[in-house]
Design a protein around this motif. Structure first.
Motif, PDB file in Angstrom:
ATOM      1  N   MET A   1      46.474  37.607  33.994  1.00  0.00           N
ATOM      2  CA  MET A   1      45.089  36.030  35.446  1.00  0.00           C
ATOM      3  C   MET A   1      45.755  35.974  36.750  1.00  0.00           C
ATOM      4  O   MET A   1      44.719  35.954  37.583  1.00  0.00           O
ATOM      5  CB  MET A   1      45.301  35.053  34.494  1.00  0.00           C
ATOM      6  N   ARG A   2      47.149  36.069  36.553  1.00  0.00           N
ATOM      7  CA  ARG A   2      48.152  36.229  37.538  1.00  0.00           C
ATOM      8  C   ARG A   2      47.605  37.391  39.128  1.00  0.00           C
ATOM      9  O   ARG A   2      47.383  37.214  40.030  1.00  0.00           O
ATOM     10  CB  ARG A   2      49.034  36.499  37.981  1.00  0.00           C
TER      11      ARG A   2
ATOM     12  N   LEU B   1      39.040  25.760  48.797  1.00  0.00           N
ATOM     13  CA  LEU B   1      40.281  26.154  48.363  1.00  0.00           C
ATOM     14  C   LEU B   1      41.680  25.641  48.395  1.00  0.00           C
ATOM     15  O   LEU B   1      41.954  24.427  49.060  1.00  0.00           O
ATOM     16  CB  LEU B   1      40.858  27.240  49.222  1.00  0.00           C
ATOM     17  N   PRO B   2      42.236  25.151  47.373  1.00  0.00           N
ATOM     18  CA  PRO B   2      43.670  24.904  46.874  1.00  0.00           C
ATOM     19  C   PRO B   2      45.035  24.935  48.157  1.00  0.00           C
ATOM     20  O   PRO B   2      44.548  26.640  48.784  1.00  0.00           O
ATOM     21  CB  PRO B   2      44.208  24.813  45.382  1.00  0.00           C
TER      22      PRO B   2
ATOM     23  N   LEU C   1      44.466  27.046  38.421  1.00  0.00           N
ATOM     24  CA  LEU C   1      43.496  26.269  37.028  1.00  0.00           C
ATOM     25  C   LEU C   1      42.530  25.840  37.093  1.00  0.00           C
ATOM     26  O   LEU C   1      41.780  25.189  38.341  1.00  0.00           O
ATOM     27  CB  LEU C   1      44.700  24.625  36.738  1.00  0.00           C
ATOM     28  N   PRO C   2      41.752  26.461  36.265  1.00  0.00           N
ATOM     29  CA  PRO C   2      40.172  25.954  36.663  1.00  0.00           C
ATOM     30  C   PRO C   2      39.998  24.847  36.340  1.00  0.00           C
ATOM     31  O   PRO C   2      40.551  24.109  36.205  1.00  0.00           O
ATOM     32  CB  PRO C   2      39.591  26.313  34.764  1.00  0.00           C
TER      33      PRO C   2
ATOM     34  N   LEU D   1      38.608  35.423  50.161  1.00  0.00           N
ATOM     35  CA  LEU D   1      39.150  36.443  49.004  1.00  0.00           C
ATOM     36  C   LEU D   1      40.309  35.618  48.174  1.00  0.00           C
ATOM     37  O   LEU D   1      40.122  35.276  47.154  1.00  0.00           O
ATOM     38  CB  LEU D   1      39.849  37.683  49.498  1.00  0.00           C
ATOM     39  N   ALA D   2      40.486  34.461  49.322  1.00  0.00           N
ATOM     40  CA  ALA D   2      42.058  33.542  48.478  1.00  0.00           C
ATOM     41  C   ALA D   2      41.265  32.882  46.994  1.00  0.00           C
ATOM     42  O   ALA D   2      40.334  32.177  47.889  1.00  0.00           O
ATOM     43  CB  ALA D   2      42.456  33.119  49.414  1.00  0.00           C
ATOM     44  N   GLY D   3      42.491  33.238  46.410  1.00  0.00           N
ATOM     45  CA  GLY D   3      42.154  31.646  45.415  1.00  0.00           C
ATOM     46  C   GLY D   3      42.881  30.561  45.868  1.00  0.00           C
ATOM     47  O   GLY D   3      43.544  29.774  45.125  1.00  0.00           O
TER      48      GLY D   3
END
Length: 129
Positions: free
Chosen positions: A6-7, A82-83, A126-127, A53-55
């Motif tokens: 996941m990472r 974005l977080p 986290l989703p 692109l960033a999560g």
């Protein structure tokens, strides 16, 4: 902790005018299985593909030109939710950052522990329900 698979899919953007900190964070993120994109300032980040692109975004608050809070506001105005994890070397700024602001995960005082940052990133990724 999230699993490495996941990472490996998570792209973390780091925006800070301090090159040594950017390099250190890039190394930490890569060592823990994330893809790190680093930027020397808010404008450089905004002018790149990074926002799409960033999560998760890790941003210093105090930077020349556009500060981290202004960067956050520009992203929100563009519809990018974005977080964000803020960092600051100025303890007096922490109260200025409202972690109730949508998407703001934390405001970490510099220096901070690697585990503290990694925990914040995991929370950010986290989703959403």
């Amino acid at each position: 902790m999230q699993n490495t698979q996941m990472r490996n899919k998570a792209v973390i953007a780091v925006v800070d005018d301090d090159e040594s900190l950017r390099t250190a964070l890039e190394g930490l993120l890569r060592a823990t299985g994330y893809l790190a994109l680093t930027y020397g300032g808010a404008r450089e980040f905004l002018d790149s593909e990074g926002p799409e692109l960033a999560g998760c975004l890790i941003s210093d608050i105090q930077m020349p030109g556009m500060c981290g809070v202004e960067l956050y506001e520009v992203l929100r105005s563009r519809g990018l939710e974005l977080p964000v994890i803020f960092m600051t070397a100025y303890p007096g700024e922490k109260p200025r950052i409202n972690t109730e602001m949508p998407g703001v995960i934390a405001c970490l005082p510099k220096p901070f522990e690697a585990d503290q940052l990694l925990d914040c990133i995991e929370t950010a990724l986290l989703p959403k329900p």
